[in-house]
Scaffold this motif. Structure first.
Motif, PDB file in Angstrom:
ATOM      1  N   ARG A  95      -3.584  16.036  36.859  1.00 32.85           N
ATOM      2  CA  ARG A  95      -2.155  16.159  37.092  1.00 32.85           C
ATOM      3  C   ARG A  95      -1.819  15.839  38.548  1.00 32.85           C
ATOM      4  O   ARG A  95      -0.841  15.151  38.849  1.00 32.85           O
ATOM      5  CB  ARG A  95      -1.674  17.557  36.748  1.00 32.85           C
ATOM      6  N   GLU A  96      -2.637  16.317  39.444  1.00 32.23           N
ATOM      7  CA  GLU A  96      -2.334  16.100  40.854  1.00 32.23           C
ATOM      8  C   GLU A  96      -2.343  14.612  41.204  1.00 32.23           C
ATOM      9  O   GLU A  96      -1.409  14.095  41.807  1.00 32.23           O
ATOM     10  CB  GLU A  96      -3.334  16.858  41.721  1.00 32.23           C
ATOM     11  N   ASN A  97      -3.419  13.922  40.811  1.00 28.62           N
ATOM     12  CA  ASN A  97      -3.479  12.490  41.150  1.00 28.62           C
ATOM     13  C   ASN A  97      -2.492  11.661  40.333  1.00 28.62           C
ATOM     14  O   ASN A  97      -2.053  10.604  40.759  1.00 28.62           O
ATOM     15  CB  ASN A  97      -4.899  11.954  40.927  1.00 28.62           C
ATOM     16  N   TYR A  98      -2.162  12.151  39.159  1.00 29.64           N
ATOM     17  CA  TYR A  98      -1.214  11.431  38.289  1.00 29.64           C
ATOM     18  C   TYR A  98       0.223  11.658  38.738  1.00 29.64           C
ATOM     19  O   TYR A  98       0.941  10.708  39.081  1.00 29.64           O
ATOM     20  CB  TYR A  98      -1.416  11.903  36.844  1.00 29.64           C
ATOM     21  N   TYR A  99       0.632  12.928  38.753  1.00 30.41           N
ATOM     22  CA  TYR A  99       2.052  13.211  38.964  1.00 30.41           C
ATOM     23  C   TYR A  99       2.428  13.225  40.444  1.00 30.41           C
ATOM     24  O   TYR A  99       3.269  12.447  40.885  1.00 30.41           O
ATOM     25  CB  TYR A  99       2.417  14.537  38.289  1.00 30.41           C
ATOM     26  N   GLU A 100       1.763  14.121  41.204  1.00 30.39           N
ATOM     27  CA  GLU A 100       2.046  14.128  42.638  1.00 30.39           C
ATOM     28  C   GLU A 100       1.630  12.790  43.253  1.00 30.39           C
ATOM     29  O   GLU A 100       2.332  12.237  44.077  1.00 30.39           O
ATOM     30  CB  GLU A 100       1.291  15.257  43.344  1.00 30.39           C
ATOM     31  N   GLY A 101       0.459  12.298  42.802  1.00 32.88           N
ATOM     32  CA  GLY A 101      -0.117  11.094  43.392  1.00 32.88           C
ATOM     33  C   GLY A 101       0.584   9.821  42.947  1.00 32.88           C
ATOM     34  O   GLY A 101       1.525   9.352  43.596  1.00 32.88           O
ATOM     35  N   PHE A 102       0.126   9.277  41.825  1.00 36.14           N
ATOM     36  CA  PHE A 102       0.613   7.950  41.409  1.00 36.14           C
ATOM     37  C   PHE A 102       2.143   7.911  41.246  1.00 36.14           C
ATOM     38  O   PHE A 102       2.808   7.012  41.743  1.00 36.14           O
ATOM     39  CB  PHE A 102      -0.059   7.538  40.091  1.00 36.14           C
ATOM     40  N   CYS A 103       2.668   8.944  40.554  1.00 34.59           N
ATOM     41  CA  CYS A 103       4.115   8.911  40.259  1.00 34.59           C
ATOM     42  C   CYS A 103       4.961   9.143  41.513  1.00 34.59           C
ATOM     43  O   CYS A 103       5.837   8.340  41.841  1.00 34.59           O
ATOM     44  CB  CYS A 103       4.474   9.964  39.218  1.00 34.59           C
ATOM     45  N   ASN A 104       4.688  10.258  42.200  1.00 38.78           N
ATOM     46  CA  ASN A 104       5.629  10.650  43.251  1.00 38.78           C
ATOM     47  C   ASN A 104       5.241  10.228  44.656  1.00 38.78           C
ATOM     48  O   ASN A 104       6.089  10.204  45.558  1.00 38.78           O
ATOM     49  CB  ASN A 104       5.865  12.162  43.180  1.00 38.78           C
ATOM     50  N   ASN A 105       3.961   9.901  44.853  1.00 43.47           N
ATOM     51  CA  ASN A 105       3.570   9.408  46.180  1.00 43.47           C
ATOM     52  C   ASN A 105       3.516   7.891  46.231  1.00 43.47           C
ATOM     53  O   ASN A 105       3.373   7.310  47.296  1.00 43.47           O
ATOM     54  CB  ASN A 105       2.184   9.936  46.560  1.00 43.47           C
ATOM     55  N   LEU A 106       3.574   7.250  45.077  1.00 44.63           N
ATOM     56  CA  LEU A 106       3.481   5.789  45.094  1.00 44.63           C
ATOM     57  C   LEU A 106       4.671   5.130  44.392  1.00 44.63           C
ATOM     58  O   LEU A 106       5.460   4.424  45.030  1.00 44.63           O
ATOM     59  CB  LEU A 106       2.162   5.345  44.433  1.00 44.63           C
ATOM     60  N   ILE A 107       4.818   5.379  43.096  1.00 44.46           N
ATOM     61  CA  ILE A 107       5.861   4.660  42.349  1.00 44.46           C
ATOM     62  C   ILE A 107       7.258   5.058  42.833  1.00 44.46           C
ATOM     63  O   ILE A 107       8.118   4.201  43.062  1.00 44.46           O
ATOM     64  CB  ILE A 107       5.727   4.917  40.825  1.00 44.46           C
ATOM     65  N   TRP A 108       7.485   6.356  43.012  1.00 40.43           N
ATOM     66  CA  TRP A 108       8.822   6.799  43.434  1.00 40.43           C
ATOM     67  C   TRP A 108       9.226   6.148  44.770  1.00 40.43           C
ATOM     68  O   TRP A 108      10.280   5.499  44.845  1.00 40.43           O
ATOM     69  CB  TRP A 108       8.889   8.335  43.480  1.00 40.43           C
ATOM     70  N   PRO A 109       8.426   6.287  45.846  1.00 43.35           N
ATOM     71  CA  PRO A 109       8.857   5.658  47.108  1.00 43.35           C
ATOM     72  C   PRO A 109       8.990   4.138  47.006  1.00 43.35           C
ATOM     73  O   PRO A 109       9.915   3.545  47.565  1.00 43.35           O
ATOM     74  CB  PRO A 109       7.779   6.054  48.121  1.00 43.35           C
ATOM     75  N   LEU A 110       8.082   3.512  46.254  1.00 42.59           N
ATOM     76  CA  LEU A 110       8.144   2.050  46.150  1.00 42.59           C
ATOM     77  C   LEU A 110       9.434   1.611  45.453  1.00 42.59           C
ATOM     78  O   LEU A 110      10.119   0.695  45.901  1.00 42.59           O
ATOM     79  CB  LEU A 110       6.926   1.570  45.345  1.00 42.59           C
ATOM     80  N   ARG A 119       1.728   5.858  49.098  1.00 46.48           N
ATOM     81  CA  ARG A 119       0.289   6.055  49.349  1.00 46.48           C
ATOM     82  C   ARG A 119      -0.498   5.347  48.256  1.00 46.48           C
ATOM     83  O   ARG A 119      -0.186   5.490  47.080  1.00 46.48           O
ATOM     84  CB  ARG A 119      -0.055   7.534  49.285  1.00 46.48           C
ATOM     85  N   PHE A 120      -1.502   4.625  48.672  1.00 46.44           N
ATOM     86  CA  PHE A 120      -2.330   3.899  47.703  1.00 46.44           C
ATOM     87  C   PHE A 120      -3.707   4.546  47.684  1.00 46.44           C
ATOM     88  O   PHE A 120      -4.517   4.312  48.569  1.00 46.44           O
ATOM     89  CB  PHE A 120      -2.441   2.424  48.109  1.00 46.44           C
ATOM     90  N   ASP A 121      -3.928   5.389  46.715  1.00 47.39           N
ATOM     91  CA  ASP A 121      -5.205   6.085  46.644  1.00 47.39           C
ATOM     92  C   ASP A 121      -5.919   5.631  45.380  1.00 47.39           C
ATOM     93  O   ASP A 121      -5.326   5.638  44.291  1.00 47.39           O
ATOM     94  CB  ASP A 121      -4.913   7.595  46.600  1.00 47.39           C
ATOM     95  N   ASP A 122      -7.185   5.245  45.513  1.00 46.81           N
ATOM     96  CA  ASP A 122      -7.917   4.716  44.354  1.00 46.81           C
ATOM     97  C   ASP A 122      -7.921   5.677  43.169  1.00 46.81           C
ATOM     98  O   ASP A 122      -7.930   5.254  42.017  1.00 46.81           O
ATOM     99  CB  ASP A 122      -9.363   4.385  44.737  1.00 46.81           C
ATOM    100  N   ALA A 123      -7.931   6.968  43.478  1.00 48.18           N
ATOM    101  CA  ALA A 123      -8.013   7.961  42.387  1.00 48.18           C
ATOM    102  C   ALA A 123      -6.717   8.028  41.575  1.00 48.18           C
ATOM    103  O   ALA A 123      -6.703   8.505  40.441  1.00 48.18           O
ATOM    104  CB  ALA A 123      -8.317   9.337  42.968  1.00 48.18           C
TER     105      ALA A 123
END
Ligand code: GDG
Length: 743
Positions: A95-110, A119-123
């Motif tokens: 959940r952390e890497n999916y929601y906080e990570g991919f969704c809200n740290n990457l897709i949302w700002p982009l 943030r582009f994190d491999d995980a």
């Protein structure tokens, strides 16, 4: 126009969140309805929409994440009156890497044009895939044949493709609630990730966005990332057609409008007016950098700096709803907002006056509408916003037709609410001047603007939004079959040749421009080559040949008068048989059709600023020459034509003419289809062939019997059985087909 569906399907929504919080106390489970744009929109499906599109006997099935544990929910019936919930459990690390990570740290700002915050994190991506699979697994447990699945938003972009692969027969819709960014932003994603996202979304039948810009950006990304070109709003996926379109989300207008008279709302309004200053500014949003809260404060600061005459006379009520405050960026932003509010209040305030009343806490619905209806100004200044519902709610709440909306041009809603004071949220001066202008605006001017905006939101409310989406889903199904492209192969050509050879009573229909003659810029110079003319002559000696065109009779007579062929002019309005010396005119008119067609044209006029409907004596015309956005209007006109052709019942015998910047519907029993059909029925033909390139030829392709060989020139989506690439190939095709037959 909404066709009654024989066996209405069940609706499954898949969204990141369930529509309610499950409260688990002392072995009791209760539901607490969540708030938020998406939930209110989807909830509307439970009301009147459900009747027409979905099975009223079935609850809406909702697959979504829950924070509860499996153990807590074991054995509980997770349903309320409208929904049956199917919770998805996500392990914490995923959940952390999916929601906080991919969704809200990457897709949302982009997607909100903050690439520096991305943030582009491999995980991240692996977790995103896993989470999408977990949603899919839950869906796979409950999906049944015929179910319609509606997938929501950027948290589930891979899901449509997963569903398509395992359940190819189910209809799938996808709606993207945030801005789809321009390609320059989207391409910042690693190649593998962006391809997975595009292919994932393309698994749907209909993909919806809020605005036409987002549609265009997506279509461009689909082309550049995965090589899928589009024709207007359609993408041909080979074995199916998908549609990408804009559906500007809206609100329940009546709910907000009628809340004005609710005694509790009246009370809230009264007490706000009593306790606050002469002029009230109101803003409410989730804590998010995209909402422009810091810039709004700077704009208000500039206003106080430059317009001292308002000191002591204005209250700015700023409500910020806690959101994502476990993320560091959000915590920093919150601190900065707190400090800025404190500084402005201390710089300008005094014992009797606090310029900003700031609340970091959500409000009840009653308080919210009370504030909307008490405020002189709603200040909605996102730096980017997919749509923004707050501004629509403000307008709908103003039953008194008063108040001024100041709206950022970066909100999707600004495309619809042109009567607001539209500002650039980065421009402090713009915000400051707009506030001053709003305070000085006459009541008449406020009312005039409010009436126009209210009417628009009323016409296209959340019910119209969902109806629009599912109407498109249903229509697409009908179009799938007839729009499929199959290019003629050598084998296909051979088959037609064999059928030609084996038959003895043949009829062949030829369109003129783009079929027998190449398309040229000056239509009067469209000339048929001697080769083709001789070939037609040869065919006409043994078969029935029909030249069928939108051209007038003189033009066609000049070119074909010396050949033993039938000529049909003006899309079937006039006919000259081989052996006749005179033209005959068809004039079978009736007048009882406009009432059912005009609402369609009106809807298209509402959705295309600048377009309008003209009611003529024997026709209706949808004009778009003066539309604000020519490209958009052009696409809408294409769409309108397809819709009219789909929805007009054959008994009405209406003709849709694609004119120059006008789409015209005429009452006439004749078009290329009816004309071709009646000729083909005159004798017992054992071989029927029709070739054309134009949209008007679609009538002919559709009207001829299923056994007919129908050929579309070019790659446009068509009802024809086959396509050939271009006009050059017509000669070779005909030559080959007929070469072995001797008279
Ligand atoms: C996303 C997109 C798009 C807010 N505070 C309170 C409260 N709200 C309600 C509002 C409104 C909703 O929340 C906010 O909707 P928005 O559209 O403004 O913004 P997002 O939450 O970011 O939504 C957005 C939307 O999806 C739909 O597609 O428009 O662009 O970002 O309904 O009223 N409601 C109550 N108290 C509050 O304190 N009762």
């Amino acid at each position: 126009m909404n066709k009654k569906i024989e066996n209405p399907p069940r609706l499954i929504i898949v969204a990141y969140r369930l529509p309610f919080k499950i409260i688990h106390e002392n072995d009791n489970v209760t539901f607490q309805q969540s708030s938020g744009g998406l939930v209110s929109a989807v909830l509307s499906l439970v009301g009147q929409q459900k009747e027409s599109f979905f099975n009223p006997e079935e609850k809406i099935q909702w697959v979504g994440f829950t924070e509860n544990t499996k153990e807590e929910l074991e054995g509980q019936s997770l349903a309320n009156e409208s929904f049956q919930a199917h919770p998805v459990f996500l392990p914490d690390d995923i959940r952390e890497n999916y929601y906080e990570g991919f969704c809200n740290n990457l897709i949302w700002p982009l997607c909100h044009y903050f690439p520096s915050l991305a943030r582009f994190d491999d995980a991240y991506f692996g977790a995103y895939q896993t989470a999408n699979e977990l949603f899919f697994d839950k869906l796979a447990e409950i999906i049944q044949p015929g179910d319609v699945v509606w997938v929501q938003d950027y948290q589930l972009m891979l899901l449509p493709e997963m569903i398509r692969k395992k359940f190819p027969e189910n209809k799938i819709g996808f709606f993207f609630h945030i801005p789809f960014p321009s390609y320059e932003l989207f391409r910042l994603l690693p190649v593998k990730w962006r391809k997975a996202i595009i292919d994932g979304m393309l698994g749907a039948d209909v993909i919806g966005f809020h605005t036409n810009d987002y549609v265009e950006y997506f279509l461009k990304a689909a082309k550049l990332v995965s090589g899928y070109g589009n024709k207007l709003h359609y993408i041909n996926m080979g074995n199916r057609i998908l549609k990408v379109d804009s559906f500007p989300i809206s609100i329940d207008f009546n709910k907000f409008n009628s809340a004005y008279d609710d005694p509790e709302v009246s009370f809230a309004r009264g007490s706000a007016r009593e306790s606050l200053m002469e002029k009230i500014i109101f803003s409410v949003d989730r804590l998010d950098y995209s909402k422009g809260i810091r810039h709004r404060l700077q704009g208000f600061n500039r206003f106080l700096e430059q317009y001292p005459e308002w000191h002591g006379r204005v209250s700015f009520v700023m409500v910020v709803v806690p959101s994502r405050d476990t993320i560091e960026q959000y915590q920093n932003m919150k601190m900065e907002i707190d400090q800025t509010v404190g500084r402005i209040n201390s710089d300008y305030g005094n014992i009797n006056w606090q310029p900003i009343i700031y609340q970091y806490r959500s409000m009840s619905y009653t308080e919210l509408v009370g504030m909307y209806s008490a405020s002189d100004v709603a200040l909605v200044t996102p730096l980017r916003d997919g749509m923004n519902l707050v501004c629509k709610e403000y307008v709908a709440s103003r039953k008194d037709e008063m108040g001024v909306l100041i709206l950022s041009e970066m909100a999707g809603a600004s495309a619809e609410l042109g009567e607001a004071l539209i500002i650039n949220p980065l421009d402090n001066q713009d915000i400051a001047d707009a506030i001053d202008m709003a305070f000085k605006m006459s009541p008449e001017n406020q009312t005039k603007r409010m009436i126009a905006m209210r009417q628009r939101i009323k016409d296209y409310d959340v019910f119209a939004w969902t109806k629009d989406f599912f109407t498109q889903m249903n229509m697409l199904e009908q179009e799938q079959e007839r729009l499929r492209q199959v290019f003629l192969t050598n084998k296909g050509i051979d088959d037609i040749r064999t059928a030609y050879e084996r038959s003895s009573n043949r009829i062949l229909f030829f369109d003129y421009d783009g079929t027998l003659a190449p398309i040229v810029p000056d239509p009067s110079k469209a000339i048929i080559s001697e080769d083709i003319k001789n070939l037609i002559l040869g065919i006409a000696k043994r078969d029935t040949v029909v030249i069928i065109s939108g051209r007038d009779r003189k033009f066609l007579e000049d070119r074909f008068g010396d050949l033993p062929v039938h000529i049909i002019a003006e899309h079937g309005a006039m006919t000259k048989s081989v052996d006749a010396s005179e033209w005959t005119m068809n004039d079978d008119y009736e007048e009882d059709w406009k009432e059912s067609i005009k609402p369609i044209l009106d809807l298209y006029a509402i959705r295309c600023p600048g377009a309008f409907v003209e009611t003529k004596e024997t026709s209706l015309a949808w004009h778009y020459r003066v539309a604000d956005d020519a490209d958009y209007a052009d696409r809408r006109s294409r769409e309108l034509i397809w819709q009219l052709k789909n929805f007009i019942q054959p008994e009405l015998k209406l003709q849709v003419i694609d004119g120059s910047k006008v789409v015209e519907v005429k009452k006439t029993a004749f078009n290329k289809g009816t004309a071709a059909k009646s000729l083909a029925a005159q004798r017992n033909y054992d071989f029927i062939l029709a070739i054309g390139d134009d949209t008007t030829d679609e009538d002919m392709f559709e009207a001829l019997p299923d056994t007919a060989f129908t050929i579309k020139i070019g790659e446009d989506l068509s009802a024809a059985r086959n396509h050939i690439k271009n006009q050059d190939e017509v000669f070779h095709f005909l030559n080959f087909m007929t070469s072995s037959v001797v008279e």
